[in-house]
Write a protein that holds these residues in place. Sequence first.
Motif, PDB file in Angstrom:
ATOM      1  N   LYS A 254       0.769  -1.507  -0.077  1.00 45.36           N
ATOM      2  CA  LYS A 254      -0.033   0.031   0.165  1.00 45.36           C
ATOM      3  C   LYS A 254       0.387   1.356   0.187  1.00 45.36           C
ATOM      4  O   LYS A 254       2.271   1.247   0.596  1.00 45.36           O
ATOM      5  N   GLU A 255       0.834   2.000  -0.242  1.00 48.10           N
ATOM      6  CA  GLU A 255       1.662   3.668  -1.143  1.00 48.10           C
ATOM      7  C   GLU A 255       0.576   4.816  -0.928  1.00 48.10           C
ATOM      8  O   GLU A 255      -0.760   4.530  -1.743  1.00 48.10           O
ATOM      9  N   THR A 256       0.557   5.459  -0.557  1.00 41.35           N
ATOM     10  CA  THR A 256       0.667   6.903  -1.185  1.00 41.35           C
ATOM     11  C   THR A 256       1.039   7.413  -2.133  1.00 41.35           C
ATOM     12  O   THR A 256       2.019   7.503  -1.721  1.00 41.35           O
ATOM     13  N   VAL A 257       0.028   8.383  -2.654  1.00 38.61           N
ATOM     14  CA  VAL A 257       0.198   8.612  -3.433  1.00 38.61           C
ATOM     15  C   VAL A 257      -0.436   9.981  -3.922  1.00 38.61           C
ATOM     16  O   VAL A 257      -1.675  10.460  -3.618  1.00 38.61           O
ATOM     17  N   ILE A 258       0.529  11.506  -4.950  1.00 39.31           N
ATOM     18  CA  ILE A 258      -0.016  12.527  -4.997  1.00 39.31           C
ATOM     19  C   ILE A 258      -0.912  12.575  -5.859  1.00 39.31           C
ATOM     20  O   ILE A 258      -0.465  12.222  -7.807  1.00 39.31           O
ATOM     21  N   HIS A 259      -2.685  12.805  -6.502  1.00 38.67           N
ATOM     22  CA  HIS A 259      -3.055  12.584  -7.590  1.00 38.67           C
ATOM     23  C   HIS A 259      -3.789  13.964  -7.954  1.00 38.67           C
ATOM     24  O   HIS A 259      -4.048  14.137  -7.169  1.00 38.67           O
ATOM     25  N   GLU A 260      -3.615  15.124  -9.084  1.00 42.01           N
ATOM     26  CA  GLU A 260      -3.810  15.380  -9.537  1.00 42.01           C
ATOM     27  C   GLU A 260      -4.092  16.445  -8.177  1.00 42.01           C
ATOM     28  O   GLU A 260      -4.867  17.218  -7.321  1.00 42.01           O
ATOM     29  N   GLY A 261      -3.019  16.921  -6.751  1.00 40.47           N
ATOM     30  CA  GLY A 261      -2.692  17.849  -5.901  1.00 40.47           C
ATOM     31  C   GLY A 261      -3.234  16.987  -4.258  1.00 40.47           C
ATOM     32  O   GLY A 261      -3.418  17.649  -3.760  1.00 40.47           O
ATOM     33  N   LYS A 262      -3.931  16.398  -5.011  1.00 42.65           N
ATOM     34  CA  LYS A 262      -4.796  15.164  -3.848  1.00 42.65           C
ATOM     35  C   LYS A 262      -3.903  13.660  -3.769  1.00 42.65           C
ATOM     36  O   LYS A 262      -3.563  13.441  -3.968  1.00 42.65           O
ATOM     37  N   GLU A 263      -3.993  13.718  -2.343  1.00 42.23           N
ATOM     38  CA  GLU A 263      -3.544  12.255  -1.534  1.00 42.23           C
ATOM     39  C   GLU A 263      -4.476  11.036  -1.457  1.00 42.23           C
ATOM     40  O   GLU A 263      -5.241  11.340  -1.478  1.00 42.23           O
ATOM     41  N   ARG A 264      -3.630  10.009  -2.044  1.00 44.38           N
ATOM     42  CA  ARG A 264      -5.052   9.075  -2.078  1.00 44.38           C
ATOM     43  C   ARG A 264      -4.154   7.364  -1.531  1.00 44.38           C
ATOM     44  O   ARG A 264      -2.420   7.762  -2.204  1.00 44.38           O
ATOM     45  N   GLU A 265      -4.366   6.782  -1.567  1.00 38.42           N
ATOM     46  CA  GLU A 265      -3.955   5.116  -1.186  1.00 38.42           C
ATOM     47  C   GLU A 265      -4.391   4.052  -2.373  1.00 38.42           C
ATOM     48  O   GLU A 265      -4.939   4.233  -2.909  1.00 38.42           O
TER      49      GLU A 265
END
Length: 315
Positions: A254-265
Amino acid sequence: MVTGWPNMSNPADDTFFFILGISLTLLALNTGVMLYFVFRYSRKRHPRAEEVRENTPLEIIWTVIPTLLVLAIFYVGWKGFVYMRTAPPDAMIVHVTARQWSWTFDYANGKETNVLKVPVEKPVKLLITSADVLHSLFIPAYHIKEDCVPGMETHLWFLPDQLGSYDLFCTEYCGVGHSSMITKVEVMPQKDFEEWYSGKQEEAAEKKLPSGKKAGLASDEGARLIQVKGCVACHTTDGTPKIGPTFKGVFGKKETVIHEGKEREITVDEAFIKQTLLHPEIDRVKGFPPLMPSQQGQLTDAEIHEIIEYIKRLK
């Protein structure tokens, strides 16, 4: 094996020493004339200043001599430049691709490596380009350097005249991993090079493996690709984070990524790895800089598959 620097005669060195010789000669002459004038025309010997008028022969001399020197320097420099830019007809062609922060060397038979392997006493012509930003290929042992320009092919050649291993690195600041953009030029005996070039060395290594055992890193396609394509410049396989996340144990994590300026897992799976290789701008793993270059046009689908399979095995 690392030996001393090769004995290759470099025209740039000849030009340098020619200019250096002229400079030292002029320095000695100027210093000598200055000391002579200080003594000859000192105030004690000539208490009253005299007007000095023009001297046509002297003016002709100090115009003609520098002109001849400049023309001589031009001739020596131009002769060396032509030599350095004109590869012998029998030179072996190697295509070089620079990228952040690694080197790839492609041979005529499709062989691909991240170390420049060449046979001794065989001229080598490098056709050079860059996959991303401006780099500069430098082999100090041979006194040669050439820019690697995106969308453009530059070239240079050299004659590896002594067996050994020599540094090859980038001399153009190209980002945070610039200092690690180092590889080697391996000058090999002709027979050893031909065996490597034809793949016989790899075949011999495979035959030595016990029955049922897989080849190690050198023969694993995925492992080879992450070396050749420069992945290890930013990622490790031992669990240590570098400029980018480590490959070890990342598959299924599981990784936390930055997508369009927002965090998601997300879960690191085959689709995510492929997306990161081709479109790294979509999702960036939190805590790492957005430096991952797109591998579109750099990796085939088959190569992406091999890399993914290799990462899956790094537990």
